[in-house]
Structures are given as structure tokens and as C-alpha cells.
Design a protein around this motif. Structure first.
Motif, PDB file in Angstrom:
ATOM      1  N   ASN A 118       0.835  -1.189   0.000  1.00 50.95           N
ATOM      2  CA  ASN A 118       0.000   0.000   0.000  1.00 50.95           C
ATOM      3  C   ASN A 118       0.874   1.245   0.000  1.00 50.95           C
ATOM      4  O   ASN A 118       1.432   1.617   1.017  1.00 50.95           O
ATOM      5  N   GLY A 119       1.020   1.870  -1.140  1.00 49.21           N
ATOM      6  CA  GLY A 119       1.814   3.079  -1.254  1.00 49.21           C
ATOM      7  C   GLY A 119       3.230   2.790  -1.695  1.00 49.21           C
ATOM      8  O   GLY A 119       3.736   1.676  -1.574  1.00 49.21           O
ATOM      9  N   TYR A 120       3.860   3.824  -2.227  1.00 46.71           N
ATOM     10  CA  TYR A 120       5.191   3.656  -2.796  1.00 46.71           C
ATOM     11  C   TYR A 120       6.247   3.371  -1.731  1.00 46.71           C
ATOM     12  O   TYR A 120       7.201   2.644  -1.977  1.00 46.71           O
ATOM     13  N   SER A 121       6.081   3.942  -0.535  1.00 46.76           N
ATOM     14  CA  SER A 121       7.037   3.674   0.526  1.00 46.76           C
ATOM     15  C   SER A 121       6.992   2.197   0.927  1.00 46.76           C
ATOM     16  O   SER A 121       8.039   1.559   1.108  1.00 46.76           O
ATOM     17  N   ALA A 122       5.784   1.647   1.040  1.00 44.83           N
ATOM     18  CA  ALA A 122       5.640   0.231   1.383  1.00 44.83           C
ATOM     19  C   ALA A 122       6.213  -0.654   0.284  1.00 44.83           C
ATOM     20  O   ALA A 122       6.806  -1.705   0.555  1.00 44.83           O
ATOM     21  N   GLN A 123       6.055  -0.235  -0.965  1.00 46.43           N
ATOM     22  CA  GLN A 123       6.626  -0.998  -2.071  1.00 46.43           C
ATOM     23  C   GLN A 123       8.150  -1.021  -1.975  1.00 46.43           C
ATOM     24  O   GLN A 123       8.787  -2.051  -2.205  1.00 46.43           O
ATOM     25  N   GLY A 124       8.739   0.124  -1.621  1.00 45.21           N
ATOM     26  CA  GLY A 124      10.183   0.187  -1.475  1.00 45.21           C
ATOM     27  C   GLY A 124      10.684  -0.707  -0.356  1.00 45.21           C
ATOM     28  O   GLY A 124      11.701  -1.388  -0.492  1.00 45.21           O
ATOM     29  N   GLU A 125       9.951  -0.743   0.758  1.00 44.97           N
ATOM     30  CA  GLU A 125      10.308  -1.608   1.889  1.00 44.97           C
ATOM     31  C   GLU A 125      10.254  -3.077   1.484  1.00 44.97           C
ATOM     32  O   GLU A 125      11.162  -3.860   1.796  1.00 44.97           O
ATOM     33  N   ALA A 126       9.178  -3.467   0.786  1.00 44.93           N
ATOM     34  CA  ALA A 126       9.029  -4.861   0.365  1.00 44.93           C
ATOM     35  C   ALA A 126      10.112  -5.259  -0.632  1.00 44.93           C
ATOM     36  O   ALA A 126      10.662  -6.364  -0.581  1.00 44.93           O
ATOM     37  N   LEU A 127      10.426  -4.338  -1.512  1.00 44.03           N
ATOM     38  CA  LEU A 127      11.464  -4.588  -2.515  1.00 44.03           C
ATOM     39  C   LEU A 127      12.819  -4.780  -1.831  1.00 44.03           C
ATOM     40  O   LEU A 127      13.614  -5.641  -2.223  1.00 44.03           O
ATOM     41  N   ALA A 128      13.076  -3.991  -0.794  1.00 43.60           N
ATOM     42  CA  ALA A 128      14.333  -4.094  -0.067  1.00 43.60           C
ATOM     43  C   ALA A 128      14.468  -5.445   0.626  1.00 43.60           C
ATOM     44  O   ALA A 128      15.546  -6.048   0.633  1.00 43.60           O
ATOM     45  N   LYS A 129      13.393  -5.932   1.204  1.00 40.55           N
ATOM     46  CA  LYS A 129      13.436  -7.235   1.875  1.00 40.55           C
ATOM     47  C   LYS A 129      13.759  -8.346   0.882  1.00 40.55           C
ATOM     48  O   LYS A 129      14.541  -9.254   1.171  1.00 40.55           O
ATOM     49  N   PRO A 226       6.600   9.847  -7.092  1.00 43.32           N
ATOM     50  CA  PRO A 226       6.333   8.531  -6.484  1.00 43.32           C
ATOM     51  C   PRO A 226       7.497   7.545  -6.640  1.00 43.32           C
ATOM     52  O   PRO A 226       7.817   6.808  -5.703  1.00 43.32           O
ATOM     53  N   SER A 227       8.146   7.541  -7.801  1.00 38.73           N
ATOM     54  CA  SER A 227       9.246   6.606  -8.000  1.00 38.73           C
ATOM     55  C   SER A 227      10.436   6.974  -7.118  1.00 38.73           C
ATOM     56  O   SER A 227      11.197   6.102  -6.685  1.00 38.73           O
ATOM     57  N   GLU A 228      10.591   8.272  -6.818  1.00 38.89           N
ATOM     58  CA  GLU A 228      11.660   8.698  -5.914  1.00 38.89           C
ATOM     59  C   GLU A 228      11.356   8.275  -4.476  1.00 38.89           C
ATOM     60  O   GLU A 228      12.249   7.868  -3.735  1.00 38.89           O
ATOM     61  N   GLN A 229      10.095   8.385  -4.098  1.00 41.08           N
ATOM     62  CA  GLN A 229       9.694   7.940  -2.762  1.00 41.08           C
ATOM     63  C   GLN A 229      10.000   6.453  -2.591  1.00 41.08           C
ATOM     64  O   GLN A 229      10.511   6.021  -1.554  1.00 41.08           O
ATOM     65  N   ARG A 230       9.672   5.680  -3.605  1.00 45.46           N
ATOM     66  CA  ARG A 230       9.924   4.238  -3.542  1.00 45.46           C
ATOM     67  C   ARG A 230      11.425   3.946  -3.496  1.00 45.46           C
ATOM     68  O   ARG A 230      11.882   3.103  -2.711  1.00 45.46           O
ATOM     69  N   ALA A 231      12.203   4.626  -4.330  1.00 47.80           N
ATOM     70  CA  ALA A 231      13.649   4.392  -4.363  1.00 47.80           C
ATOM     71  C   ALA A 231      14.306   4.802  -3.043  1.00 47.80           C
ATOM     72  O   ALA A 231      15.231   4.131  -2.569  1.00 47.80           O
ATOM     73  N   ASN A 232      13.853   5.905  -2.458  1.00 46.92           N
ATOM     74  CA  ASN A 232      14.400   6.327  -1.167  1.00 46.92           C
ATOM     75  C   ASN A 232      14.038   5.343  -0.060  1.00 46.92           C
ATOM     76  O   ASN A 232      14.867   5.013   0.796  1.00 46.92           O
ATOM     77  N   ALA A 233      12.783   4.868  -0.062  1.00 45.78           N
ATOM     78  CA  ALA A 233      12.362   3.883   0.939  1.00 45.78           C
ATOM     79  C   ALA A 233      13.150   2.590   0.769  1.00 45.78           C
ATOM     80  O   ALA A 233      13.550   1.957   1.753  1.00 45.78           O
ATOM     81  N   PHE A 234      13.383   2.214  -0.473  1.00 47.27           N
ATOM     82  CA  PHE A 234      14.189   1.017  -0.745  1.00 47.27           C
ATOM     83  C   PHE A 234      15.596   1.183  -0.191  1.00 47.27           C
ATOM     84  O   PHE A 234      16.114   0.296   0.501  1.00 47.27           O
ATOM     85  N   ALA A 235      16.236   2.303  -0.508  1.00 50.10           N
ATOM     86  CA  ALA A 235      17.621   2.524  -0.097  1.00 50.10           C
ATOM     87  C   ALA A 235      17.755   2.483   1.421  1.00 50.10           C
ATOM     88  O   ALA A 235      18.678   1.862   1.964  1.00 50.10           O
ATOM     89  N   SER A 236      16.833   3.140   2.118  1.00 49.09           N
ATOM     90  CA  SER A 236      16.883   3.175   3.582  1.00 49.09           C
ATOM     91  C   SER A 236      16.727   1.781   4.173  1.00 49.09           C
ATOM     92  O   SER A 236      17.494   1.370   5.050  1.00 49.09           O
ATOM     93  N   ALA A 237      15.733   1.026   3.679  1.00 47.27           N
ATOM     94  CA  ALA A 237      15.483  -0.313   4.216  1.00 47.27           C
ATOM     95  C   ALA A 237      16.555  -1.313   3.788  1.00 47.27           C
ATOM     96  O   ALA A 237      16.876  -2.239   4.529  1.00 47.27           O
ATOM     97  N   PHE A 238      17.122  -1.125   2.609  1.00 44.09           N
ATOM     98  CA  PHE A 238      18.157  -2.036   2.109  1.00 44.09           C
ATOM     99  C   PHE A 238      19.452  -1.866   2.889  1.00 44.09           C
ATOM    100  O   PHE A 238      20.107  -2.853   3.257  1.00 44.09           O
ATOM    101  N   LEU A 239      19.833  -0.614   3.151  1.00 48.89           N
ATOM    102  CA  LEU A 239      21.085  -0.345   3.860  1.00 48.89           C
ATOM    103  C   LEU A 239      20.951  -0.557   5.366  1.00 48.89           C
ATOM    104  O   LEU A 239      21.957  -0.806   6.044  1.00 48.89           O
TER     105      LEU A 239
END
Length: 368
Positions: A118-129, A226-239
Motif C-alpha cells: 500500500n503506497g510507494y514507501s511500502a513498495q520500497g520496503e518490500a522490494l528491499a526485503k 512517487p518513483s523517488e519515494q519508492r527508491a528512497n524507501a528502498f535505499a533506507s530499508a536495504f542499507l
């Protein structure tokens, strides 16, 4: 509609060289080249690879006449962005050429299902996992110093680092035959590392774009995309993987010194760590404001890691060629599918000197 011969002839004419001069420069047979341009014979993949390398065009363009979007962007953009796009265009053209020679990029994306949420931030988190699981399957750790090498080994994307000037963090370029991350050299290793993870997020999310320019990944206006929000959420959760971060906090507790130590251990900025802890509800907004004001050098000092920090600064200012691209270009030469010239130009080496060096290595049993 123009043919391959027409396009090659036009490139040579525009260069101002005669056919024989061009043949001498590229170590091609002048008589055979003349037959190919005249239509009496067909170009080999080796000949096309050499021509593409000489004129910085893609094999696709030579074969079809269609100009990739990245090439158009490089031609129509000015300033530092143009320099970055030109460098990316060259790397991508080389990768496309290798694909035509039978050396496809070993791109290994994560499952598309990982982007659900739900939302681009959540997508980034899931992608990072999902990306973290891929790293673990390779027996690697996100906290390794050489994140660029890890990304090349685990995900198969080419990673290059070049001076791109101030105010330009990097870019991600994607196409059917190429996946590239180009970073700028920097004096801020944590920012460079976050940018690298951010661009990986763009590639893994399969953002619908041929090239994604990031002049400033922390720009407020850019964050609205939105794509930046997802990429930032991914980077934070990935690192900063949640479980690893919670385990570390459980072991040492949260103090100003332990916070600084975590910044050094995970190689992130105090601001990135503070926002991640806020996201995980480890600290409140007031705590986030206090911690994020710490500088990276202050964190290194508190943790007693000044020398390590200085080494990382030096490392972030170094250039890097795309490792996979270098490997495959050399493999194509050694298999007789390309001349030595593409490898020499990629390495910035003289052809004859490189040939002597490789011969010497072979004579020593492959030892450098």
C-alpha cells in the motif's frame, strides 16, 4: 530506408577519414571493409563491434538505424547532466554490443511480487526485503565496504563511478540489453552509498524509463515523485535492514555514542539512520531531530573511527569502471569474437601495450 552499409559509410565520411585510414586505425582489413560497404559482402559481428566502439554508437543503431532513447537524451541535454548521459550512453552501447556478440548482461532482478504494498514507501520496503534475501543467498552482507561490487555480483547490474561534478549524484539506465548505475565521485561516502542503493531501487522496481537522472536525491521537489519515494524507501530499508538494526540496538542500547557507532557500522549518514529509527518507532520526532543534526565526521569521532572514515572518503573519490562490462569485453576478445580495441578503449590503454601485457600474463600462467 538506410542500410548497415549506408550507416557505416556515413560515420566514416563524417569522421573525415578515408576508408583506408579508418581501416588502419581500427586494425580492419581495408579491402574487406570496402566490399562490405559496397554491399558485396556482409559485416561480421567483430567488424560491427569495432565500428560501434570507434564512433560511440550502439550495435542496435548499426543494425536497425533506430537510435536509443539514451542516445537522444545525451545529444539533447547540456551541462553536467550531458556529461553523465554521454558516459552512460557509451557504457550502454558497449553492453548492447556485447549482447549481440553473445555476452548478455547477467541481470538478476528480484520477484515482481516484492513491489506489492500500500503506497510507494511500502513498495520500497518490500522490494528491499526481497533484495536482502538475494544478498543472503549469495553469502554476502549489505554492510560490506564494496557495495558496488556486491551489486554487480548479486544483481548483475554494471556499476561505474566517474567525476560528474557537484550537484549531480548519479543515474540509472535501463534497457532490454543493459542495466547500468553511474555514480559521481564524492567526498561524502555515506551519500554516495545511499545514492547507489537508490539507483538500484530504480532498476529493481523496473521504473518505466530508459534513464533516470538524479541531480540531488535529497531535493525536496524530487521527493514528491512517487518513483523517488519508492527508491528512497528502498535505499533506507536495504542499507538498514530492520532485524539487523534492532539486533544491534538490543546489544548496545541507544545512546549518542552507540548511535554514532551504528552510523559507522552500517555506513550511513546520521540523518539516514535517524529517519530509519523514526520509521521503526525506535525514537520519536524529537529524538530524530536531535540525532540527525550530527555530522558524519562527528559520528566517526564519537565512535573512535576517524581513520576508517578518512579511508572511506578517499575510496568514495576514486573512479571505477563497470566490472562486469570489463570482464565480458575481455572474454569476447579472448574467444575471438571481438578485437582487442574495444577492451583497450574501455580501459583507456594503448592497444599494442595492452596486447603485450596480456601476452606477458599468459606467459606467466595468468599471473598479473
Amino acid at each position: 530506408m538506410s542500410s548497415i552499409s549506408d550507416r557505416v559509410r556515413r560515420l566514416i565520411d563524417q569522421s573525415g577519414m578515408s576508408l583506408h585510414d579508418f581501416a588502419d586505425k581500427t586494425y580492419l582489413d581495408a579491402e574487406l571493409l570496402s566490399q562490405c560497404i559496397g554491399g558485396a559482402s556482409s559485416f561480421s559481428t567483430v567488424e560491427l563491434a569495432v565500428i560501434a566502439d570507434e564512433f560511440h554508437v550502439s550495435m542496435d543503431w548499426l543494425l536497425t538505424g533506430a537510435e536509443p532513447a539514451l542516445a537522444v537524451a545525451a545529444r539533447t541535454t547540456t551541462g553536467k547532466a550531458a556529461e553523465a548521459l554521454t558516459a552512460a550512453r557509451d557504457y550502454v552501447a558497449r553492453r548492447v554490443g556485447l549482447d549481440k556478440l553473445g555476452y548478455p548482461q547477467p541481470w538478476r532482478p528480484v520477484s515482481p511480487a516484492a513491489t506489492s504494498g500500500n503506497g510507494y514507501s511500502a513498495q520500497g520496503e518490500a522490494l528491499a526485503k526481497s533484495a536482502q534475501r538475494a544478498v543472503e543467498r549469495h553469502g554476502r552482507l549489505v554492510t560490506e565496504d564494496d557495495l558496488a561490487g556486491l551489486i554487480e555480483a548479486v544483481f548483475g547490474a554494471d556499476v561505474a563511478i566517474e567525476p560528474l561534478g557537484e550537484g549531480f549524484d548519479g543515474l540509472a539506465a535501463a534497457g532490454q540489453s543493459a542495466k547500468l548505475i553511474l555514480l559521481g565521485t564524492a567526498s561524502n561516502p555515506a551519500r554516495q552509498r545511499f545514492t547507489l542503493a537508490h539507483e538500484l531501487g530504480h532498476l529493481l522496481a523496473d521504473d518505466d524509463q530508459d534513464v533516470h537522472l538524479d541531480r540531488d536525491i535529497f531535493d525536496r521537489a524530487q521527493k514528491q515523485d512517487p518513483s523517488e519515494q519508492r527508491a528512497n524507501a528502498f535505499a533506507s530499508a536495504f542499507l538498514l535492514p530492520e532485524q539487523a538494526l534492532r539486533d544491534a540496538l538490543h546489544a548496545v542500547g541507544l545512546t549518542r555514542k552507540s548511535f554514532a557507532t551504528l552510523c559507522c557500522d552500517f555506513m550511513v549518514s546520521p540523518e539516514t539512520l535517524a529517519y530509519r529509527l523514526l520509521k521503526l518507532r525506535v525514537i520519536d520526532a524529537g529524538g530524530c531531530d536531535r540525532y540527525k543534526r550530527m555530522t558524519a565526521r562527528e559520528a566517526a569521532g564519537l565512535a573512535g573511527r576517524e581513520e576508517q572514515f578518512d579511508r572511506r572518503v578517499v575510496g568514495s573519490e576514486e573512479t571505477k569502471l563497470p566490472g562486469l562490462l570489463v570482464h565480458d569485453t575481455r572474454a569476447a576478445y579472448e574467444a575471438g569474437r571481438a578485437t582487442l580495441r574495444p577492451l583497450a578503449s574501455l580501459l583507456g590503454a594503448d592497444v599494442d601495450e595492452l596486447r603485450d601485457q596480456l601476452a606477458s600474463e599468459q606467459g606467466n600462467g595468468g599471473a598479473a
